[in-house]
Structures are given as C-alpha cells and as structure tokens.
Design a protein around this motif. Structure first.
Motif, PDB file in Angstrom:
ATOM      1  N   HIS A  73      28.352  39.472  47.456  1.00  0.00           N
ATOM      2  CA  HIS A  73      28.729  39.398  46.045  1.00  0.00           C
ATOM      3  C   HIS A  73      29.600  40.590  45.656  1.00  0.00           C
ATOM      4  O   HIS A  73      30.621  40.431  44.972  1.00  0.00           O
ATOM      5  CB  HIS A  73      27.474  39.353  45.169  1.00  0.00           C
ATOM      6  N   ALA A  74      29.203  41.793  46.081  1.00  0.00           N
ATOM      7  CA  ALA A  74      30.009  42.979  45.790  1.00  0.00           C
ATOM      8  C   ALA A  74      31.370  42.882  46.460  1.00  0.00           C
ATOM      9  O   ALA A  74      32.407  43.218  45.863  1.00  0.00           O
ATOM     10  CB  ALA A  74      29.271  44.231  46.253  1.00  0.00           C
ATOM     11  N   LEU A  75      31.377  42.403  47.691  1.00  0.00           N
ATOM     12  CA  LEU A  75      32.631  42.250  48.432  1.00  0.00           C
ATOM     13  C   LEU A  75      33.566  41.262  47.742  1.00  0.00           C
ATOM     14  O   LEU A  75      34.758  41.545  47.549  1.00  0.00           O
ATOM     15  CB  LEU A  75      32.338  41.786  49.857  1.00  0.00           C
ATOM     16  N   GLN A  76      33.044  40.108  47.336  1.00  0.00           N
ATOM     17  CA  GLN A  76      33.900  39.089  46.722  1.00  0.00           C
ATOM     18  C   GLN A  76      34.467  39.575  45.393  1.00  0.00           C
ATOM     19  O   GLN A  76      35.609  39.251  45.044  1.00  0.00           O
ATOM     20  CB  GLN A  76      33.127  37.788  46.523  1.00  0.00           C
ATOM     21  N   GLY A  77      33.678  40.349  44.667  1.00  0.00           N
ATOM     22  CA  GLY A  77      34.186  40.912  43.421  1.00  0.00           C
ATOM     23  C   GLY A  77      35.380  41.810  43.667  1.00  0.00           C
ATOM     24  O   GLY A  77      36.366  41.787  42.908  1.00  0.00           O
ATOM     25  N   VAL A  78      35.324  42.600  44.728  1.00  0.00           N
ATOM     26  CA  VAL A  78      36.444  43.471  45.082  1.00  0.00           C
ATOM     27  C   VAL A  78      37.653  42.628  45.509  1.00  0.00           C
ATOM     28  O   VAL A  78      38.790  42.890  45.104  1.00  0.00           O
ATOM     29  CB  VAL A  78      36.034  44.441  46.206  1.00  0.00           C
ATOM     30  N   LEU A  79      37.404  41.612  46.319  1.00  0.00           N
ATOM     31  CA  LEU A  79      38.505  40.767  46.805  1.00  0.00           C
ATOM     32  C   LEU A  79      39.190  40.025  45.670  1.00  0.00           C
ATOM     33  O   LEU A  79      40.425  39.890  45.660  1.00  0.00           O
ATOM     34  CB  LEU A  79      37.976  39.762  47.839  1.00  0.00           C
ATOM     35  N   ASP A  80      38.415  39.542  44.706  1.00  0.00           N
ATOM     36  CA  ASP A  80      38.965  38.699  43.647  1.00  0.00           C
ATOM     37  C   ASP A  80      39.507  39.481  42.454  1.00  0.00           C
ATOM     38  O   ASP A  80      40.395  38.989  41.750  1.00  0.00           O
ATOM     39  CB  ASP A  80      37.896  37.726  43.120  1.00  0.00           C
ATOM     40  N   HIS A  81      38.991  40.651  42.208  1.00  0.00           N
ATOM     41  CA  HIS A  81      39.303  41.336  40.947  1.00  0.00           C
ATOM     42  C   HIS A  81      39.800  42.765  41.142  1.00  0.00           C
ATOM     43  O   HIS A  81      39.740  43.556  40.197  1.00  0.00           O
ATOM     44  CB  HIS A  81      38.062  41.358  40.051  1.00  0.00           C
ATOM     45  N   SER A  82      40.278  43.105  42.315  1.00  0.00           N
ATOM     46  CA  SER A  82      40.700  44.477  42.568  1.00  0.00           C
ATOM     47  C   SER A  82      42.019  44.495  43.325  1.00  0.00           C
ATOM     48  O   SER A  82      42.302  43.599  44.119  1.00  0.00           O
ATOM     49  CB  SER A  82      39.625  45.218  43.375  1.00  0.00           C
ATOM     50  N   ASN A  83      42.804  45.539  43.078  1.00  0.00           N
ATOM     51  CA  ASN A  83      44.046  45.739  43.828  1.00  0.00           C
ATOM     52  C   ASN A  83      43.839  46.779  44.918  1.00  0.00           C
ATOM     53  O   ASN A  83      44.716  47.612  45.186  1.00  0.00           O
ATOM     54  CB  ASN A  83      45.169  46.173  42.888  1.00  0.00           C
ATOM     55  N   GLY A  90      43.431  54.973  44.355  1.00  0.00           N
ATOM     56  CA  GLY A  90      43.158  54.903  42.923  1.00  0.00           C
ATOM     57  C   GLY A  90      41.750  54.424  42.645  1.00  0.00           C
ATOM     58  O   GLY A  90      41.069  54.941  41.749  1.00  0.00           O
ATOM     59  N   ARG A  91      41.283  53.449  43.413  1.00  0.00           N
ATOM     60  CA  ARG A  91      39.927  52.938  43.228  1.00  0.00           C
ATOM     61  C   ARG A  91      38.901  54.022  43.521  1.00  0.00           C
ATOM     62  O   ARG A  91      37.952  54.226  42.750  1.00  0.00           O
ATOM     63  CB  ARG A  91      39.694  51.720  44.135  1.00  0.00           C
ATOM     64  N   LEU A  92      39.090  54.740  44.620  1.00  0.00           N
ATOM     65  CA  LEU A  92      38.147  55.791  44.980  1.00  0.00           C
ATOM     66  C   LEU A  92      38.188  56.933  43.961  1.00  0.00           C
ATOM     67  O   LEU A  92      37.155  57.514  43.627  1.00  0.00           O
ATOM     68  CB  LEU A  92      38.468  56.313  46.382  1.00  0.00           C
ATOM     69  N   VAL A 216      38.024  45.433  54.789  1.00  0.00           N
ATOM     70  CA  VAL A 216      37.880  46.465  53.768  1.00  0.00           C
ATOM     71  C   VAL A 216      37.431  47.780  54.407  1.00  0.00           C
ATOM     72  O   VAL A 216      37.923  48.854  54.060  1.00  0.00           O
ATOM     73  CB  VAL A 216      36.892  46.035  52.672  1.00  0.00           C
ATOM     74  N   ALA A 217      36.505  47.692  55.354  1.00  0.00           N
ATOM     75  CA  ALA A 217      36.048  48.905  56.043  1.00  0.00           C
ATOM     76  C   ALA A 217      37.213  49.605  56.725  1.00  0.00           C
ATOM     77  O   ALA A 217      37.337  50.838  56.657  1.00  0.00           O
ATOM     78  CB  ALA A 217      34.962  48.546  57.060  1.00  0.00           C
TER      79      ALA A 217
END
Length: 282
Positions: A73-83, A90-92, A216-217
């Motif tokens: 769930h956390a991974l998909q949120g990053v994939l779908d809603h993050s650049n 910038g995210r870090l 992502v890793a």
C-alpha cells in the motif's frame, strides 16, 4: 580583527554544505529554527538527541524508506502519487524537514506540518495491481511507515552514536515519537522497545516483494543529492543495507555490502564524529 582560523573556516564550510543538502537554498529555504520552550518535546530528551545526529538520521532514513517500500500500500501510493523518479532528493529532503519541524520547531509549526501531511494523505488513494483499494490514511499502513522509520532511526543512532543508550531512554524515544505518529493517524503505535518489536513482527505479514519495490530500492541507493559527494552517499547506503533485517535484504534483492578499504561502518562513524564536531554537538 584577527583572521578566522583555518579550522573554523572548514567547520563553517562543512555546516553550510550539509545545510545545503537538507534545505532548498536556491528556493530561499532556511534551516528549521530550534525552539526549546515552545516545542513539542523538551530540550535534551531522547527524540531530540536521536533526531539531531545528521549521519545516523541519514542512514536510518534510507533504511526506513527501504523497509516502507516493502508494504504494497505504501509502495503503490508512492508509485501513483509521487514524482520520486525525477525528484528523489526532493522527497527525502521534505521528509527530513518534517522530522526537523516536529522534533525541534515551535509546536504551532509542528502541528501545522502534521496537518499538511494529513491533507496530502487524504488525496492519496487508489487501487493495487490485484484490484484491492489502498489509502494513505489507512491506520495499519501508517503504523508500518512509522515503525519502520522509528526503529531505523534508533538502530542507526545506537550503532553509530550511543550504543550504551539506556533502555529507559530508548523506551522514552518511542513514547515521544508516538505523539507524532498518532497525530498522523497511525495505529497501532509502539511506546517502548517491546511494543516496537511486537508491532514490527505483526506487520511483517503485510509485506511483499515485487519488481517495483526493488526498483525504488535501487533508486534510493543510487540517488545522488546535490552537494553530497557520491562516495558519501555510497557509504550511507551501504550502512543502511547492512542494518536491514536479513528478510528485508532478501525481499529487495540486496546483498549485505562489502566495501574495499575502510569498512562502511568505520567510515560512517568517522563521518558522524566530524559532523558532530562541525555542528558543535560533541
């Protein structure tokens, strides 16, 4: 006026370089002002001691993010809603600033930062590849994000700064950090080491390996923040991987790192010692 000693010029330059990594200097962003009397947490309490150490926080932050990406769930949120692919730094940096504001800033600024994150999470939802829904407001997903983060920060601090940190202070660290986690909607939230271990074991059942998690890793471990020498990032990444539980390394397809020359642990320890001197934390 006598000239500034070379050691002091070096110290000031080092501090500015580090601040440049964690703050959008070009955009006019300044370091978070430290508030002692009006912060969420008192000066010299465990959460502020742990979160003040730059190197262990970087190592712990990388480790925590690697663990978080094993939750579908956390991974998909990053994939779908993050650049993240184009702006991993910038995210870090935004995550680091959130930790700084909630740990050291004025309580009004801390609560405002928490509310901003909650508003962002309210817009993050979608569908997993298997058709199941996900939401960034799900308490159990938020619980994994928190326990991965908190255990990672503390593990890195114990390894590189205070291996003799009393158990009572470690428990207090979890109790303090729980305040932020609950304000973000996480449940269950640990308040001591025993609960952190139990929740970590419980939520491990929710994790899964996937090509996306490994992608992502790889991006996390190969990203090169502006202003940070590549060798430094490689050392921090190697230490973060070394601190991962064996099951997580296996699920992410990572090998325990082995560096030629100075081992990553010793080099990271030396880097931390230097930065504590630069920031006058010794």
């Amino acid at each position: 006026m006598p000239p500034t000693p070379l050691s002091e010029r070096f110290r000031q330059t080092l501090v500015e370089r580090v601040r440049g990594v964690f703050n959008d200097v070009e955009g006019g962003e300044k370091p978070v002002p430290v508030s002692d009397a009006d912060a969420l947490f008192l000066k010299d309490t465990p959460i502020r001691m742990v979160h003040a150490d730059v190197v262990s926080m970087m190592v712990g932050g990388i480790r925590g993010l690697l663990l978080q990406m094993l939750h579908p769930h956390a991974l998909q949120g990053v994939l779908d809603h993050s650049n993240f692919r184009s702006d991993m730094h910038g995210r870090l940096r935004r995550t680091a600033r959130f930790i700084a504001v909630t740990s050291f800033g004025h309580r009004d600024d801390a609560m405002a930062a928490i509310e901003r994150v909650n508003r962002i999470h309210a817009k993050v939802s979608g569908t997993l590849p298997d058709g199941a829904p996900y939401s960034a407001q799900d308490p159990r997903t938020l619980a994994w994000v928190h326990v991965a983060e908190s255990t990672s920060f503390l593990a890195a601090y114990l390894r590189h700064v205070r291996p003799d940190m009393p158990g009572s202070e470690q428990d207090e660290y979890y109790r303090q950090f729980a305040l932020v986690a609950r304000a973000l909607g996480a449940d269950p939230v640990p308040e001591n080491r025993r609960e952190a271990e139990a929740i970590f074991r419980e939520l491990r059942a929710d994790l899964s390996s996937s090509p996306a998690a490994r992608e992502v890793a790889d991006l996390v471990l190969t990203q090169r923040p502006q202003g940070a020498p590549p060798a430094v990032q490689a050392l921090l990444g190697a230490e973060a991987v070394a601190l991962l539980p064996p099951f997580a390394r296996s699920m992410l397809g990572l090998e325990r790192p082995g560096l030629t020359g100075i081992p990553a642990r010793a080099a990271t320890w030396g880097m931390g010692k230097t930065l504590r001197w630069a920031f006058r934390q010794n």
